[in-house]
Design a protein around this motif. Structure first.
Motif, PDB file in Angstrom:
ATOM      1  N   ILE A  37       0.844  -1.204   0.000  1.00  0.00           N
ATOM      2  CA  ILE A  37       0.000   0.000   0.000  1.00  0.00           C
ATOM      3  C   ILE A  37       0.877   1.251   0.000  1.00  0.00           C
ATOM      4  O   ILE A  37       0.661   2.188  -0.755  1.00  0.00           O
ATOM      5  CB  ILE A  37      -0.956  -0.002   1.228  1.00  0.00           C
ATOM      6  N   LEU A  38       1.923   1.196   0.841  1.00  0.00           N
ATOM      7  CA  LEU A  38       2.853   2.318   0.951  1.00  0.00           C
ATOM      8  C   LEU A  38       3.531   2.592  -0.396  1.00  0.00           C
ATOM      9  O   LEU A  38       3.643   3.739  -0.840  1.00  0.00           O
ATOM     10  CB  LEU A  38       3.903   1.976   2.012  1.00  0.00           C
ATOM     11  N   LEU A  39       3.965   1.503  -1.055  1.00  0.00           N
ATOM     12  CA  LEU A  39       4.622   1.641  -2.363  1.00  0.00           C
ATOM     13  C   LEU A  39       3.649   2.198  -3.388  1.00  0.00           C
ATOM     14  O   LEU A  39       4.010   3.042  -4.212  1.00  0.00           O
ATOM     15  CB  LEU A  39       5.157   0.279  -2.830  1.00  0.00           C
ATOM     16  N   ALA A  40       2.386   1.724  -3.332  1.00  0.00           N
ATOM     17  CA  ALA A  40       1.375   2.182  -4.291  1.00  0.00           C
ATOM     18  C   ALA A  40       1.096   3.671  -4.103  1.00  0.00           C
ATOM     19  O   ALA A  40       0.996   4.426  -5.072  1.00  0.00           O
ATOM     20  CB  ALA A  40       0.089   1.374  -4.123  1.00  0.00           C
ATOM     21  N   VAL A  41       0.985   4.104  -2.828  1.00  0.00           N
ATOM     22  CA  VAL A  41       0.704   5.516  -2.539  1.00  0.00           C
ATOM     23  C   VAL A  41       1.887   6.389  -2.960  1.00  0.00           C
ATOM     24  O   VAL A  41       1.725   7.466  -3.528  1.00  0.00           O
ATOM     25  CB  VAL A  41       0.394   5.712  -1.033  1.00  0.00           C
ATOM     26  N   ALA A  42       3.114   5.886  -2.700  1.00  0.00           N
ATOM     27  CA  ALA A  42       4.302   6.688  -2.987  1.00  0.00           C
ATOM     28  C   ALA A  42       4.605   6.763  -4.480  1.00  0.00           C
ATOM     29  O   ALA A  42       4.907   7.835  -5.006  1.00  0.00           O
ATOM     30  CB  ALA A  42       5.507   6.135  -2.233  1.00  0.00           C
ATOM     31  N   PHE A  43       4.530   5.623  -5.155  1.00  0.00           N
ATOM     32  CA  PHE A  43       4.982   5.604  -6.552  1.00  0.00           C
ATOM     33  C   PHE A  43       3.853   5.494  -7.568  1.00  0.00           C
ATOM     34  O   PHE A  43       4.070   5.756  -8.751  1.00  0.00           O
ATOM     35  CB  PHE A  43       5.993   4.475  -6.762  1.00  0.00           C
ATOM     36  N   GLY A  44       2.645   5.095  -7.110  1.00  0.00           N
ATOM     37  CA  GLY A  44       1.511   4.934  -8.027  1.00  0.00           C
ATOM     38  C   GLY A  44       1.216   6.180  -8.846  1.00  0.00           C
ATOM     39  O   GLY A  44       1.135   6.106 -10.078  1.00  0.00           O
ATOM     40  N   PRO A  45       1.053   7.355  -8.188  1.00  0.00           N
ATOM     41  CA  PRO A  45       0.711   8.563  -8.954  1.00  0.00           C
ATOM     42  C   PRO A  45       1.751   8.898 -10.031  1.00  0.00           C
ATOM     43  O   PRO A  45       1.392   9.244 -11.151  1.00  0.00           O
ATOM     44  CB  PRO A  45       0.668   9.659  -7.880  1.00  0.00           C
ATOM     45  N   GLN A  46       3.040   8.757  -9.683  1.00  0.00           N
ATOM     46  CA  GLN A  46       4.080   9.084 -10.656  1.00  0.00           C
ATOM     47  C   GLN A  46       4.054   8.103 -11.834  1.00  0.00           C
ATOM     48  O   GLN A  46       4.234   8.502 -12.988  1.00  0.00           O
ATOM     49  CB  GLN A  46       5.453   9.062  -9.986  1.00  0.00           C
ATOM     50  N   TRP A  47       3.826   6.837 -11.512  1.00  0.00           N
ATOM     51  CA  TRP A  47       3.735   5.810 -12.550  1.00  0.00           C
ATOM     52  C   TRP A  47       2.562   6.141 -13.481  1.00  0.00           C
ATOM     53  O   TRP A  47       2.689   6.074 -14.702  1.00  0.00           O
ATOM     54  CB  TRP A  47       3.541   4.441 -11.877  1.00  0.00           C
ATOM     55  N   TRP A  48       1.429   6.524 -12.889  1.00  0.00           N
ATOM     56  CA  TRP A  48       0.234   6.875 -13.675  1.00  0.00           C
ATOM     57  C   TRP A  48       0.510   8.080 -14.582  1.00  0.00           C
ATOM     58  O   TRP A  48       0.149   8.076 -15.755  1.00  0.00           O
ATOM     59  CB  TRP A  48      -0.933   7.170 -12.726  1.00  0.00           C
ATOM     60  N   ILE A  49       1.172   9.111 -14.049  1.00  0.00           N
ATOM     61  CA  ILE A  49       1.481  10.314 -14.837  1.00  0.00           C
ATOM     62  C   ILE A  49       2.379   9.959 -16.025  1.00  0.00           C
ATOM     63  O   ILE A  49       2.126  10.369 -17.159  1.00  0.00           O
ATOM     64  CB  ILE A  49       2.141  11.395 -13.942  1.00  0.00           C
ATOM     65  N   ARG A  50       3.409   9.145 -15.761  1.00  0.00           N
ATOM     66  CA  ARG A  50       4.315   8.749 -16.864  1.00  0.00           C
ATOM     67  C   ARG A  50       3.558   7.979 -17.932  1.00  0.00           C
ATOM     68  O   ARG A  50       3.783   8.153 -19.120  1.00  0.00           O
ATOM     69  CB  ARG A  50       5.446   7.867 -16.309  1.00  0.00           C
ATOM     70  N   VAL A  62       2.793  17.018  -6.687  1.00  0.00           N
ATOM     71  CA  VAL A  62       2.321  16.208  -5.558  1.00  0.00           C
ATOM     72  C   VAL A  62       2.855  14.789  -5.714  1.00  0.00           C
ATOM     73  O   VAL A  62       3.363  14.186  -4.757  1.00  0.00           O
ATOM     74  CB  VAL A  62       0.781  16.198  -5.490  1.00  0.00           C
ATOM     75  N   ALA A  63       2.767  14.253  -6.935  1.00  0.00           N
ATOM     76  CA  ALA A  63       3.229  12.885  -7.190  1.00  0.00           C
ATOM     77  C   ALA A  63       4.725  12.766  -6.928  1.00  0.00           C
ATOM     78  O   ALA A  63       5.186  11.793  -6.319  1.00  0.00           O
ATOM     79  CB  ALA A  63       2.911  12.490  -8.628  1.00  0.00           C
ATOM     80  N   ALA A  64       5.488  13.772  -7.364  1.00  0.00           N
ATOM     81  CA  ALA A  64       6.939  13.738  -7.160  1.00  0.00           C
ATOM     82  C   ALA A  64       7.270  13.789  -5.671  1.00  0.00           C
ATOM     83  O   ALA A  64       8.148  13.078  -5.192  1.00  0.00           O
ATOM     84  CB  ALA A  64       7.603  14.898  -7.886  1.00  0.00           C
ATOM     85  N   ALA A  65       6.526  14.625  -4.928  1.00  0.00           N
ATOM     86  CA  ALA A  65       6.774  14.743  -3.487  1.00  0.00           C
ATOM     87  C   ALA A  65       6.448  13.436  -2.771  1.00  0.00           C
ATOM     88  O   ALA A  65       7.163  13.020  -1.858  1.00  0.00           O
ATOM     89  CB  ALA A  65       5.960  15.891  -2.906  1.00  0.00           C
ATOM     90  N   LEU A  66       5.371  12.776  -3.191  1.00  0.00           N
ATOM     91  CA  LEU A  66       5.009  11.481  -2.595  1.00  0.00           C
ATOM     92  C   LEU A  66       6.116  10.460  -2.818  1.00  0.00           C
ATOM     93  O   LEU A  66       6.461   9.689  -1.919  1.00  0.00           O
ATOM     94  CB  LEU A  66       3.706  10.968  -3.210  1.00  0.00           C
ATOM     95  N   ALA A  67       6.671  10.466  -4.022  1.00  0.00           N
ATOM     96  CA  ALA A  67       7.708   9.491  -4.350  1.00  0.00           C
ATOM     97  C   ALA A  67       8.983   9.727  -3.534  1.00  0.00           C
ATOM     98  O   ALA A  67       9.656   8.772  -3.166  1.00  0.00           O
ATOM     99  CB  ALA A  67       8.012   9.533  -5.841  1.00  0.00           C
ATOM    100  N   THR A  68       9.286  10.999  -3.230  1.00  0.00           N
ATOM    101  CA  THR A  68      10.508  11.267  -2.482  1.00  0.00           C
ATOM    102  C   THR A  68      10.431  10.722  -1.066  1.00  0.00           C
ATOM    103  O   THR A  68      11.449  10.442  -0.454  1.00  0.00           O
ATOM    104  CB  THR A  68      10.804  12.777  -2.363  1.00  0.00           C
ATOM    105  N   LEU A  69       9.212  10.575  -0.576  1.00  0.00           N
ATOM    106  CA  LEU A  69       9.018  10.087   0.790  1.00  0.00           C
ATOM    107  C   LEU A  69       9.698   8.729   0.977  1.00  0.00           C
ATOM    108  O   LEU A  69      10.239   8.429   2.038  1.00  0.00           O
ATOM    109  CB  LEU A  69       7.518   9.980   1.074  1.00  0.00           C
ATOM    110  N   LEU A  70       9.653   7.897  -0.054  1.00  0.00           N
ATOM    111  CA  LEU A  70      10.249   6.563   0.064  1.00  0.00           C
ATOM    112  C   LEU A  70      11.534   6.428  -0.737  1.00  0.00           C
ATOM    113  O   LEU A  70      12.097   5.357  -0.842  1.00  0.00           O
ATOM    114  CB  LEU A  70       9.248   5.498  -0.412  1.00  0.00           C
ATOM    115  N   ASN A  71      11.983   7.531  -1.294  1.00  0.00           N
ATOM    116  CA  ASN A  71      13.196   7.479  -2.093  1.00  0.00           C
ATOM    117  C   ASN A  71      14.409   7.714  -1.197  1.00  0.00           C
ATOM    118  O   ASN A  71      14.856   8.835  -0.987  1.00  0.00           O
ATOM    119  CB  ASN A  71      13.127   8.528  -3.203  1.00  0.00           C
TER     120      ASN A  71
END
Ligand code: ZN
Length: 229
Positions: free
Chosen positions: A11-24, A210-219
């Motif tokens: 779930i954490l991975l989906a929340v963090a990286f899902g939006p960025q994956w969708w945008i790409r 927002v998507a980029a910021a979410l991804a940095t949380l787990l990066n």
């Protein structure tokens, strides 16, 4: 217990990286070259800027993501959007031009967003330093509570980046749907059949930060950025 932990991680991975994956995915899908289009993203951006009376705003290619730079007064587009003829190129160009229009009109929400964004670099560095130095502090003083507090503080600081982007989301939505979409429709730069695709791209463009910021949380690699001055 391991199943619960795995589910939580997913779930954490989906929340963090899902939006960025969708945008790409959206940008790739609508980035297909369209020989029937009369011009590139850069050409449309130039045209829209001139129409808005913003001849002084430059259009430049960049490798660092599509954006508008208020300090340099420049609309910067990635090569695929600068030189490409696609729905993605057209919609992204119109979105970035809209930021130049927000800036020129002195819209309050835009200047607030810009001022907040300028401080993000510092938040980022302090958050990174807090997280990276946590194990060092733990080894030196051996207080688990302090270690936990430091970790929590670092993550909270990263989370504040997401909050800042959420707060400024209305500026992004206005660029996409208050300005870019009406301009594209009014000028008939896109056929009505291409408008749903443009709408998807404009949604993606609005959520980029927002998507980029979410991804940095787990990066984790990004936490160490603090040492790359
Ligand atoms: Zn934007």
């Amino acid at each position: 217990m391991p199943i619960l932990a795995a589910a939580l991680l997913l779930i954490l991975l989906a929340v963090a990286f899902g939006p960025q994956w969708w945008i790409r995915r959206v940008l790739r899908r609508h980035g297909v070259e369209r020989p029937d289009f009369p011009g590139t993203g850069a050409e449309l951006a130039r045209h829209l800027l001139d129409e808005a009376g913003l001849a002084q705003v430059k259009v430049e290619p960049t490798e660092h993501g599509d954006h508008y730079d208020p300090e340099a007064q420049a609309v910067r587009l990635t090569p695929a959007h600068h030189d490409g003829r696609s729905v993605a190129a057209v919609a992204v160009a119109a979105h970035e031009v809209s930021h130049a229009v927000q800036h020129a009109r002195g819209e309050a929400a835009f200047s607030l967003r810009w001022r907040l964004a300028r401080h993000l670099g510092w938040v980022d560095r302090i958050a990174s330093a807090t997280l990276v130095l946590a194990p060092v502090v733990f080894i030196v003083v051996k207080v688990p509570l302090l270690f936990a507090l430091q970790l929590a503080a670092g993550i909270l600081l990263f989370a504040s980046e997401i909050v800042i982007h959420m707060v400024t989301l209305p500026v992004e939505l206005d660029a996409s749907f208050g300005k870019a979409l009406p301009a594209l429709t009014r000028g008939r730069y896109l056929a009505p059949t291409d408008l749903p695709a443009a709408r998807s791209v404009l949604t993606a463009a609005a959520w980029t930060y927002v998507a980029a910021a979410l991804a940095t949380l787990l990066n984790v690699a990004r936490w160490f950025r603090v040492f790359r001055f």
